[in-house]
Write a protein that holds these residues in place. Structure first.
Motif, PDB file in Angstrom:
ATOM      1  N   ASP A 197      15.512  27.754  21.143  1.00 10.77           N
ATOM      2  CA  ASP A 197      14.360  27.056  21.698  1.00 10.77           C
ATOM      3  C   ASP A 197      13.449  28.021  22.451  1.00 10.77           C
ATOM      4  OD1 ASP A 197      12.907  24.540  22.459  1.00 10.77           O
ATOM      5  OD2 ASP A 197      13.466  25.237  24.459  1.00 10.77           O
ATOM      6  N   LYS A 222      18.953  17.840  24.767  1.00  7.79           N
ATOM      7  CA  LYS A 222      18.336  17.372  26.019  1.00  7.79           C
ATOM      8  C   LYS A 222      17.903  18.532  26.908  1.00  7.79           C
ATOM      9  CE  LYS A 222      22.850  16.655  28.280  1.00  7.79           C
ATOM     10  NZ  LYS A 222      23.705  16.981  27.120  1.00  7.79           N
ATOM     11  N   THR A 225      14.664  21.547  24.095  1.00  5.83           N
ATOM     12  CA  THR A 225      13.523  21.172  23.254  1.00  5.83           C
ATOM     13  C   THR A 225      12.189  21.438  23.950  1.00  5.83           C
ATOM     14  OG1 THR A 225      13.709  18.903  24.070  1.00  5.83           O
ATOM     15  CG2 THR A 225      14.769  19.393  21.972  1.00  5.83           C
ATOM     16  N   ALA A 226      12.223  22.295  24.949  1.00  6.79           N
ATOM     17  CA  ALA A 226      11.010  22.553  25.720  1.00  6.79           C
ATOM     18  C   ALA A 226       9.884  23.112  24.860  1.00  6.79           C
ATOM     19  CB  ALA A 226      11.323  23.520  26.866  1.00  6.79           C
ATOM     20  N   GLU A 247      21.581  10.803  24.536  1.00  6.65           N
ATOM     21  CA  GLU A 247      20.718  11.590  25.423  1.00  6.65           C
ATOM     22  C   GLU A 247      19.803  12.491  24.601  1.00  6.65           C
ATOM     23  OE1 GLU A 247      24.029  13.144  27.925  1.00  6.65           O
ATOM     24  OE2 GLU A 247      22.710  12.587  29.574  1.00  6.65           O
ATOM     25  N   ASP A 248      20.353  13.075  23.530  1.00  4.86           N
ATOM     26  CA  ASP A 248      19.524  13.887  22.628  1.00  4.86           C
ATOM     27  C   ASP A 248      18.385  13.046  22.065  1.00  4.86           C
ATOM     28  OD1 ASP A 248      21.106  16.184  22.875  1.00  4.86           O
ATOM     29  OD2 ASP A 248      22.393  15.609  21.201  1.00  4.86           O
ATOM     30  N   THR A 250      16.966  10.487  23.304  1.00  2.14           N
ATOM     31  CA  THR A 250      15.957  10.206  24.325  1.00  2.14           C
ATOM     32  C   THR A 250      14.908  11.313  24.341  1.00  2.14           C
ATOM     33  OG1 THR A 250      17.541   9.005  25.687  1.00  2.14           O
ATOM     34  CG2 THR A 250      15.577   9.848  26.787  1.00  2.14           C
ATOM     35  N   VAL A 251      15.377  12.556  24.240  1.00  3.03           N
ATOM     36  CA  VAL A 251      14.456  13.701  24.244  1.00  3.03           C
ATOM     37  C   VAL A 251      13.704  13.794  22.923  1.00  3.03           C
ATOM     38  CG1 VAL A 251      14.305  16.212  24.411  1.00  3.03           C
ATOM     39  CG2 VAL A 251      15.883  14.970  25.880  1.00  3.03           C
ATOM     40  N   GLN A 254      10.731  11.719  22.314  1.00  2.00           N
ATOM     41  CA  GLN A 254       9.521  12.156  23.006  1.00  2.00           C
ATOM     42  C   GLN A 254       8.864  13.345  22.303  1.00  2.00           C
ATOM     43  OE1 GLN A 254       8.295  10.571  25.690  1.00  2.00           O
ATOM     44  NE2 GLN A 254      10.003   9.121  25.696  1.00  2.00           N
ATOM     45  N   VAL A 255       9.705  14.200  21.697  1.00  2.00           N
ATOM     46  CA  VAL A 255       9.212  15.464  21.136  1.00  2.00           C
ATOM     47  C   VAL A 255       8.727  15.324  19.696  1.00  2.00           C
ATOM     48  CG1 VAL A 255       9.872  17.807  20.481  1.00  2.00           C
ATOM     49  CG2 VAL A 255      10.627  16.861  22.665  1.00  2.00           C
ATOM     50  N   ASP A 278      16.056   4.356  22.736  1.00  2.00           N
ATOM     51  CA  ASP A 278      14.708   4.924  22.686  1.00  2.00           C
ATOM     52  C   ASP A 278      14.145   4.792  21.280  1.00  2.00           C
ATOM     53  OD1 ASP A 278      13.853   6.483  25.282  1.00  2.00           O
ATOM     54  OD2 ASP A 278      16.016   6.731  25.066  1.00  2.00           O
TER      55      ASP A 278
END
Length: 470
Positions: A197, A222, A225-226, A247-248, A250-251, A254-255, A278
């Motif tokens: 990443d 989580k 993925t920045a 949790e993954d 959830t991120v 968004q990404v 999500d």
């Protein structure tokens, strides 16, 4: 070349899969002085080429315009790798090198990379399934330092390379023009994902990222993925079988919707895609360029299927939709009715093992009869034992409307066996109306002797060449 059934060319020497002997390689080498314009050599899938490359590489100075060298599955030896390394000092114009499926390369890659010259022109390097080791990972990092033009790097199916992925990732910044990175089944772990990443911030040109079949990265998204969202040119993202957690998800929810150029997305075999609270599937509406969506075996439920159906209304370019192994689709295909009506570009629809019922097949045929699904070429309805004979009859009666269909699979599950019902007659009648159909899968349907003869004579009577897989 003519002897081997190949078309002669002064620029492309394609001897792929020609059962070449060591003597043939030597003879080929003697021809190189007479081919100064040669740009491509392919010796792939010639196992006897292993141990003979020295005879070839000593003559490569005669073809200093060589740009492409393909040697996958040639049983290369350590001596061959040394010879290739020496050749790098001669073929300065080389842009593509394919060494895939040569297991003896593992642990010896440095014999090749240490010969690379600073600023070499290599654009494409493929080393699939070569038994690479952690030490080879260090050699790859050195290669990245001297190959600023690299655009394609394929390290897939090298399960031990993940140990050195952090080292490799640190030097990815030296190949800012990289367009494809394939790390499928490379033994990546969560810390490997973090290093990768960090590297993504330097890869603005990346078009394809494949990190599939790396199960130990599950739970790592989580925190890693920045920079994924910054890949504005990314067209292909493959995350299938990565054991992503809730949790993954959830991120990722968004990404992924921020990847505005995305055309292909594969999330298959990640059960939490469907179970996550999500709404990733609902947010796919923000990817209007999406052409291929593969979410087989994702644990979808009726709620997530509804979210997908709503999002699909905003995917006008969708060509491939794979919902296989999601049992909730059965009896609920009507939820996708609006999306399938608008899917004017859809060419591939896979609904294998979806617990489909007669109502679902009736929906498909009525859609086509109403003018929708006009471009459908491949339809997979296999492993849906829940469909009644009446359902198959209705489907086959409307099948002739799918004029572009080239592949159809109605096979049963491996543990099953069932007699063909009255719909078989309807199927044969429909086949005469399907000029493009080339493959028909009917595994585990028990055909009578009469039915088998009818199928065998069909091709002859209609001058067709349909491959019946029964």
């Amino acid at each position: 070349m003519e002897k081997l059934g190949k078309k002669p060319s002064s620029k492309n020497l394609d001897l792929n899969n020609c059962a070449l002997s060591a003597a043939d390689i030597t003879e080929l080498a003697s021809l190189l002085p007479f081919l100064p314009e040669l740009e491509e050599i392919s010796l792939s899938w010639n196992g006897c080429a292993g141990g003979t490359l020295k005879a070839l590489t000593v003559h490569l100075h005669h073809v200093n315009l060589l740009k492409v060298l393909r040697l996958n599955n040639c049983r290369l030896t350590a001596e061959d790798v040394i010879s290739l390394g020496e050749a790098f000092e001669i073929v300065s114009q080389l842009e593509e090198l394919d060494l895939s499926w040569n297991s003896n390369i593992g642990g010896k890659l440095s014999l090749l990379t240490k010969k690379l010259q600073e600023g070499c022109k290599l654009k494409c390097l493929k080393i699939t399934d070569c038994n690479l080791t952690a030490k080879d990972g260090e050699s790859l990092a050195e290669l990245l330092n001297v190959s600023p033009n690299l655009e394609v790097l394929d390290l897939s199916i090298n399960k031990n390379i993940g140990c050195s992925m952090k080292v490799i990732a640190q030097d990815l910044k030296n190949v800012p023009g990289l367009k494809e990175l394939n790390l499928h089944m490379c033994g990546l772990k969560q810390d490997s994902l973090q290093g990768l990443d960090t590297a993504l911030q330097h890869l603005a040109e990346l078009r394809k990222l494949d990190i599939s079949c790396n199960r130990e990265i599950g739970g790592g998204f989580k925190a890693s993925t920045a920079h994924l969202a910054s890949l504005k040119n990314l067209e292909v993202l493959d995350l299938h079988q990565c054991c992503v957690t809730e949790e993954d998800m959830t991120v990722l929810s968004q990404v992924i919707p921020l990847l505005s150029s995305l055309q292909e997305l594969n999330l298959s075999s990640n059960k939490n895609v469907g179970l996550s609270s999500d709404p990733l599937l609902g947010r796919l509406r923000f990817l209007p360029k999406l052409r291929s969506l593969t979410i087989s075996n994702c644990g979808l439920d009726e709620e997530s299927l509804s979210s997908l159906a709503e999002a699909a209304l905003h995917l006008p370019e969708l060509e491939i939709l794979d919902l296989s192994w999601n049992k909730c689709v059965g009896g609920n295909l009507k939820l996708l009715l609006g999306a399938l009506k608008l899917a004017t570009e859809i060419q591939v629809l896979r609904l294998s093992s979806c617990n489909l019922v007669a109502e679902d097949l009736a929906l498909l045929t009525s859609l086509r009869q109403d003018g929708h699904l006009a471009r459908l070429q491949k339809l997979d309805l296999s492993y849906n034992n829940s469909i009644s004979d009446e359902g198959w009859t209705v489907f086959c009666q409307g099948l002739g409307a799918f004029k572009e269909l080239s592949e159809l699979d109605v096979s049963l599950r491996p543990s099953s066996c069932r007699d063909c019902g009255p719909w078989f007659r309807e199927l044969l009648a429909a086949l005469t109306q399907l000029p493009a159909l080339a493959e028909l899968g009917m595994q585990r349907w028990a055909l009578s002797e009469s039915q088998r003869k009818q199928m065998e004579s069909f091709n002859q009577d209609n001058k067709r060449n349909i491959r019946f897989d029964c």
